[in-house]
Design a protein around this motif. Sequence first.
Motif, PDB file in Angstrom:
ATOM      1  N   ARG A  16      19.237  11.356   7.476  1.00  0.00           N
ATOM      2  CA  ARG A  16      20.124  11.269   6.331  1.00  0.00           C
ATOM      3  C   ARG A  16      20.129   9.806   5.914  1.00  0.00           C
ATOM      4  NH1 ARG A  16      22.097  14.445   2.587  1.00  0.00           N
ATOM      5  NH2 ARG A  16      22.510  16.038   4.160  1.00  0.00           N
ATOM      6  N   LEU A  17      19.580   9.502   4.730  1.00  0.00           N
ATOM      7  CA  LEU A  17      19.386   8.128   4.298  1.00  0.00           C
ATOM      8  C   LEU A  17      20.617   7.582   3.574  1.00  0.00           C
ATOM      9  CD1 LEU A  17      15.739   8.383   2.966  1.00  0.00           C
ATOM     10  CD2 LEU A  17      16.493   7.631   5.223  1.00  0.00           C
ATOM     11  N   ARG A  18      20.648   6.256   3.482  1.00  0.00           N
ATOM     12  CA  ARG A  18      21.739   5.610   2.759  1.00  0.00           C
ATOM     13  C   ARG A  18      21.582   5.808   1.256  1.00  0.00           C
ATOM     14  NH1 ARG A  18      22.559  -0.511   4.460  1.00  0.00           N
ATOM     15  NH2 ARG A  18      23.451  -0.436   2.369  1.00  0.00           N
ATOM     16  N   CYS A  19      22.702   5.760   0.588  1.00  0.00           N
ATOM     17  CA  CYS A  19      22.700   5.874  -0.872  1.00  0.00           C
ATOM     18  C   CYS A  19      21.937   4.711  -1.478  1.00  0.00           C
ATOM     19  CB  CYS A  19      24.148   5.890  -1.370  1.00  0.00           C
ATOM     20  SG  CYS A  19      24.299   5.982  -3.172  1.00  0.00           S
ATOM     21  N   ALA A  20      21.119   4.999  -2.481  1.00  0.00           N
ATOM     22  CA  ALA A  20      20.294   3.968  -3.121  1.00  0.00           C
ATOM     23  C   ALA A  20      20.967   3.377  -4.364  1.00  0.00           C
ATOM     24  CB  ALA A  20      18.939   4.558  -3.509  1.00  0.00           C
ATOM     25  N   LYS A  21      22.120   3.896  -4.743  1.00  0.00           N
ATOM     26  CA  LYS A  21      22.785   3.410  -5.947  1.00  0.00           C
ATOM     27  C   LYS A  21      23.485   2.082  -5.667  1.00  0.00           C
ATOM     28  CE  LYS A  21      23.548   7.985  -7.995  1.00  0.00           C
ATOM     29  NZ  LYS A  21      24.558   8.936  -8.530  1.00  0.00           N
ATOM     30  N   THR A  22      23.724   1.313  -6.724  1.00  0.00           N
ATOM     31  CA  THR A  22      24.421   0.036  -6.595  1.00  0.00           C
ATOM     32  C   THR A  22      25.825   0.149  -7.167  1.00  0.00           C
ATOM     33  OG1 THR A  22      23.459  -0.704  -8.697  1.00  0.00           O
ATOM     34  CG2 THR A  22      22.309  -1.310  -6.659  1.00  0.00           C
ATOM     35  N   ILE A  23      26.713  -0.658  -6.598  1.00  0.00           N
ATOM     36  CA  ILE A  23      28.100  -0.696  -7.064  1.00  0.00           C
ATOM     37  C   ILE A  23      28.230  -1.864  -8.030  1.00  0.00           C
ATOM     38  CG2 ILE A  23      30.501  -0.984  -6.345  1.00  0.00           C
ATOM     39  CD1 ILE A  23      29.680   0.161  -3.622  1.00  0.00           C
ATOM     40  N   HIS A  65      20.008   9.181  -2.032  1.00  0.00           N
ATOM     41  CA  HIS A  65      19.137   8.183  -1.407  1.00  0.00           C
ATOM     42  C   HIS A  65      18.025   7.698  -2.341  1.00  0.00           C
ATOM     43  CE1 HIS A  65      16.466  11.698  -0.665  1.00  0.00           C
ATOM     44  NE2 HIS A  65      15.509  10.796  -0.717  1.00  0.00           N
ATOM     45  N   SER A  66      17.935   8.252  -3.528  1.00  0.00           N
ATOM     46  CA  SER A  66      16.900   7.832  -4.469  1.00  0.00           C
ATOM     47  C   SER A  66      17.468   7.827  -5.881  1.00  0.00           C
ATOM     48  CB  SER A  66      15.691   8.768  -4.396  1.00  0.00           C
ATOM     49  OG  SER A  66      14.734   8.432  -5.383  1.00  0.00           O
ATOM     50  N   LEU A  67      16.977   6.900  -6.690  1.00  0.00           N
ATOM     51  CA  LEU A  67      17.394   6.834  -8.094  1.00  0.00           C
ATOM     52  C   LEU A  67      16.570   7.768  -8.967  1.00  0.00           C
ATOM     53  CD1 LEU A  67      17.869   2.962  -8.443  1.00  0.00           C
ATOM     54  CD2 LEU A  67      19.578   4.704  -7.886  1.00  0.00           C
ATOM     55  N   ASP A  68      15.519   8.352  -8.389  1.00  0.00           N
ATOM     56  CA  ASP A  68      14.676   9.291  -9.115  1.00  0.00           C
ATOM     57  C   ASP A  68      15.403  10.630  -9.224  1.00  0.00           C
ATOM     58  OD1 ASP A  68      12.726  10.896 -10.180  1.00  0.00           O
ATOM     59  OD2 ASP A  68      11.174  10.379  -8.715  1.00  0.00           O
ATOM     60  N   GLN A  69      15.625  11.081 -10.439  1.00  0.00           N
ATOM     61  CA  GLN A  69      16.341  12.330 -10.648  1.00  0.00           C
ATOM     62  C   GLN A  69      15.589  13.536 -10.110  1.00  0.00           C
ATOM     63  OE1 GLN A  69      19.452  12.485 -11.848  1.00  0.00           O
ATOM     64  NE2 GLN A  69      19.450  10.237 -11.993  1.00  0.00           N
ATOM     65  N   ARG A  87       0.811  -1.219   0.000  1.00  0.00           N
ATOM     66  CA  ARG A  87       0.000   0.000   0.000  1.00  0.00           C
ATOM     67  C   ARG A  87       0.845   1.271   0.000  1.00  0.00           C
ATOM     68  NH1 ARG A  87      -0.630   2.513   5.049  1.00  0.00           N
ATOM     69  NH2 ARG A  87       0.072   1.346   6.861  1.00  0.00           N
ATOM     70  N   PHE A  88       2.161   1.139   0.145  1.00  0.00           N
ATOM     71  CA  PHE A  88       3.020   2.313   0.135  1.00  0.00           C
ATOM     72  C   PHE A  88       3.400   2.681  -1.295  1.00  0.00           C
ATOM     73  CE2 PHE A  88       3.686   0.705   4.412  1.00  0.00           C
ATOM     74  CZ  PHE A  88       3.669   1.870   5.158  1.00  0.00           C
ATOM     75  N   GLN A  89       3.660   3.946  -1.485  1.00  0.00           N
ATOM     76  CA  GLN A  89       4.073   4.430  -2.804  1.00  0.00           C
ATOM     77  C   GLN A  89       5.441   3.857  -3.155  1.00  0.00           C
ATOM     78  OE1 GLN A  89       4.156   8.644  -3.063  1.00  0.00           O
ATOM     79  NE2 GLN A  89       4.679   8.709  -5.221  1.00  0.00           N
ATOM     80  N   SER A  90       5.586   3.391  -4.371  1.00  0.00           N
ATOM     81  CA  SER A  90       6.858   2.816  -4.801  1.00  0.00           C
ATOM     82  C   SER A  90       7.933   3.902  -4.816  1.00  0.00           C
ATOM     83  CB  SER A  90       6.718   2.190  -6.187  1.00  0.00           C
ATOM     84  OG  SER A  90       6.332   3.166  -7.141  1.00  0.00           O
ATOM     85  N   GLY A  91       9.146   3.483  -4.546  1.00  0.00           N
ATOM     86  CA  GLY A  91      10.257   4.422  -4.547  1.00  0.00           C
ATOM     87  C   GLY A  91      10.463   5.144  -3.232  1.00  0.00           C
ATOM     88  N   GLN A  92       9.641   4.845  -2.232  1.00  0.00           N
ATOM     89  CA  GLN A  92       9.798   5.508  -0.935  1.00  0.00           C
ATOM     90  C   GLN A  92      11.127   5.091  -0.334  1.00  0.00           C
ATOM     91  OE1 GLN A  92       6.300   5.398   1.502  1.00  0.00           O
ATOM     92  NE2 GLN A  92       7.454   5.637   3.391  1.00  0.00           N
ATOM     93  N   ALA A  93      11.857   6.065   0.199  1.00  0.00           N
ATOM     94  CA  ALA A  93      13.214   5.814   0.667  1.00  0.00           C
ATOM     95  C   ALA A  93      13.266   4.749   1.751  1.00  0.00           C
ATOM     96  CB  ALA A  93      13.830   7.117   1.169  1.00  0.00           C
ATOM     97  N   SER A  94      12.331   4.776   2.676  1.00  0.00           N
ATOM     98  CA  SER A  94      12.362   3.818   3.773  1.00  0.00           C
ATOM     99  C   SER A  94      12.109   2.397   3.289  1.00  0.00           C
ATOM    100  CB  SER A  94      11.335   4.201   4.843  1.00  0.00           C
ATOM    101  OG  SER A  94      10.047   4.319   4.277  1.00  0.00           O
ATOM    102  N   ILE A  95      11.302   2.247   2.223  1.00  0.00           N
ATOM    103  CA  ILE A  95      11.059   0.913   1.674  1.00  0.00           C
ATOM    104  C   ILE A  95      12.290   0.416   0.926  1.00  0.00           C
ATOM    105  CG2 ILE A  95       9.674  -0.398   0.030  1.00  0.00           C
ATOM    106  CD1 ILE A  95       7.304   1.313   0.743  1.00  0.00           C
ATOM    107  N   GLU A  96      12.933   1.314   0.206  1.00  0.00           N
ATOM    108  CA  GLU A  96      14.162   0.920  -0.475  1.00  0.00           C
ATOM    109  C   GLU A  96      15.221   0.503   0.535  1.00  0.00           C
ATOM    110  OE1 GLU A  96      15.316   4.156  -2.946  1.00  0.00           O
ATOM    111  OE2 GLU A  96      13.671   3.865  -4.389  1.00  0.00           O
ATOM    112  N   GLU A  97      15.291   1.218   1.651  1.00  0.00           N
ATOM    113  CA  GLU A  97      16.227   0.848   2.709  1.00  0.00           C
ATOM    114  C   GLU A  97      15.870  -0.522   3.283  1.00  0.00           C
ATOM    115  OE1 GLU A  97      19.270   1.288   5.691  1.00  0.00           O
ATOM    116  OE2 GLU A  97      18.920   2.125   3.706  1.00  0.00           O
ATOM    117  N   LEU A  98      14.576  -0.788   3.478  1.00  0.00           N
ATOM    118  CA  LEU A  98      14.141  -2.082   3.988  1.00  0.00           C
ATOM    119  C   LEU A  98      14.564  -3.194   3.042  1.00  0.00           C
ATOM    120  CD1 LEU A  98      12.430  -3.965   5.810  1.00  0.00           C
ATOM    121  CD2 LEU A  98      10.433  -3.279   4.449  1.00  0.00           C
ATOM    122  N   MET A  99      14.376  -3.010   1.741  1.00  0.00           N
ATOM    123  CA  MET A  99      14.727  -4.047   0.775  1.00  0.00           C
ATOM    124  C   MET A  99      16.240  -4.255   0.725  1.00  0.00           C
ATOM    125  SD  MET A  99      11.842  -5.080  -0.016  1.00  0.00           S
ATOM    126  CE  MET A  99      12.497  -6.368  -1.080  1.00  0.00           C
TER     127      MET A  99
END
Length: 811
Positions: free
Chosen positions: A366-373, A386-390, A121-133
């Motif tokens: 201050r969230l973690r970086c969402a980019k991948t190495i 913290h987000s891949l959305d420009q 039910r949460f909006q996709s791309g939310q920083a906290s959900i990306e952190e959870l994943m």
Amino acid sequence: MAKLKANDWGALSPQLLLSRLPNALAFGLQEVHPDPEPLKNLDDDVPIEMPDTSSEFSLAGLQSPSREAALQVLSHAWGDYDSRHHMPEDHWIENLIAHIDSMVNLRVAHVREWISSNVARFQSGQASIEELMRMFESATVDLKSNLQLCKLKCGRCELLCIQSRLHDGQHDCQTSHDCIHSCDFCASSGKMKACSMSAGHAGYHICIVNAHLCGHVCKLFGRQGCPEECMKVIGHAEDDHLCATIVHACGQPCDLSQLSLSDGTTPPCRGTCGIASDVNHDQHLCDARLCSFPCQFCKRLCANTNHLHGLEDGAIHLCGEEHSCSEQCTAEGICEIETAPQSIEATFTGRHETFQYTKVACLAKRLRCAKTIPPGLVTHEGQHSHSLDQRVVHFCRAKLESFFRHPQQEHETRHGSMSSSRWAVDGPDDTGLEVEGRRFSSNDEGAPMMCNLVCQALGRHVHIDYCRAEDATACLGNNEAQHIFKRLLPHADCPKDFLTHNLFWRRSGFKDPYSREEQTNFAKCDAMCSGPERTTAEGSAAQPSFCTLPLFHVPMEPNNDPATLGYVSNDGHFFACRNPVVMQQAFHVSSSMKLKDRQPLRNTPASDRIIQRSNNRFGAVLSSLYGFWSARAAAVAGRPSARQDSYSIILFDRSAVDAVVNDFSSSPDQLLDAVLRHNTSVGTNFTAAIQRAQSVMELYRSTERTPVVIFLSDGQCPIENQAVQDLCRAAVRLGRALSFHSVSFGQNKYSATLRTMFQIALEIQNNAPQDALGPAAVPSSYTNALDTVQLAETFLGIASSLTKPRGALIH
């Protein structure tokens, strides 16, 4: 979990899932203690129906006993565990790994579905959900890493080690290390003797070597893995005696194990050189073929195929997989502002009361970086975000504070407890301001209040801020700020101003969180009409009538008749309701009051006169009436027109007598003299008093005044309901519903009749036709005045115009 108003907190948050993730992966449960709780959708409490294992997995770190114990239990639970000695070792190991992987995959799939169900039910791309994943994927890697087998040769036999690849100490196959088979030579002659060789040995199973074979000492005796005795046939032609071991290894410690790391530890290699001892070699290399160092980003092993990779200068250990960046977002601003209720209630201790409340904090994160190495690299391109959305937005660092000056346009914000603010209340230090049933005084902390709800709780209100003018006179004539000329806590030495709601939020630099309708109401004056309808009487709700002018308006001239319905109070406020001055018609008080347990108020202008004649309960009533009359006289002082109150006073014992009837002009002293002529007697007759009140009301009826009866007694007397109903219905018939107020001047247990009279009157009043020319009629009430002071307060409940104490939160 209940939602908190205006902050959109639901029953679950990604942080809640994150806190339960370790239990979910280790046990397949979201709660373990005190009672096991399966993985559920936390919104509807429905379990996640997915196949899973009951096995317990370990998420522990390096060299953890719990990890080795969990792996051993998981291995022994495999149905083919005991088939090890009856198949090739490498085949058995492959099957064991497949069993472990299948159990792990069931658990990971179950937990993944649990997360997906709860974040749908949460909006996709939310920083906290990306952190959870990211945390889920990282924990999954840890889980699988803890279950990878060592697979190097056991230190005591020829089987392979089935401890974790991260184990400490000697390699162990976790068997007895003895071969379980029977001697091949004895079996051919029908005898059954146990093989004396170590588990997993090469060649024949044999009980006593020199009983069936050569048995001389192997020429390579002393080398690693040599069982000592020659396994060739008796009398073999070759000169060299050799055992069954194919390769006699060097046995020296692997070069990698001799390396000393910068932190003083040694590399994760405990092997010995596996190169044949008869082969010349410059490096000692154990049987491991891959680098033994873990990846610097995860717990997987380094993917380099050179076991001695760690001896290279500047060696970088990477597993060859993609990794999440662990750095913090470096973009300017705040990544996320989280408003979260604390799990532990805080305690408020103020001047008037102490209570528990749920503290709500705005957390700037201050969230973690969402980019991948990418695989094989140690960093990604570009700055950390913290987000891949420009188009991602970072919040302003500014905080909402009562004195904050902001030169830019209004900011959006989330709100929390006003922990850094304190109450400033106009009046003496102990003056109390009631807000939502709680009383606050100057310098009490503001933490129990939410900054986006406090204005709504106050209703019409002022804000308080530190004065910005060098001279207080500069504040005069300002319709949005009013200087406070008295010292006011907190920081009493700092001059302060009253501000309008609108100016306060403009100064803050943040968007006003209240609706347009609320903002319009907050901009108006907070003075209230003095009529009794402003208070909450028993059985009825307060119906305050406020001044309709702006908050800091210029006082209107009381003598000027308004152009619209309503009246102007003596202190210049305009109210769109009837003037309470004309709403007092008659007062009826009991005469059975000769007891002296309650006496007149002292130190008033009329105290001596009253005490000389009636130093008893009746005198206490008269002193309260005198205070009321004086207050009403002051309210109309200086006006050219006569008083519009019409007073009738009926005293009663066994019968009723008129002390004052339909009086418009007498002063408070003259009214008092008229009543002082009467003495107390015996007996109480409520019926006679009510019937006389009805007669006076009908005789002196007026379309300009609302009939009000204040019926006071210190005792109890039976009366038929019909008598009270006749009085109230007569008033309705004459055009205006009666406002009936019964006052018990004594113990509450003797007041049942007075309560019943009030209830009858209130019911008829509520059912009567409403007056379209004004607000709701003054509701009937019942009051119990236990002493002289309370009685005086009852009669003095009507004043010129009333304003609740002004107060606000200030930093």
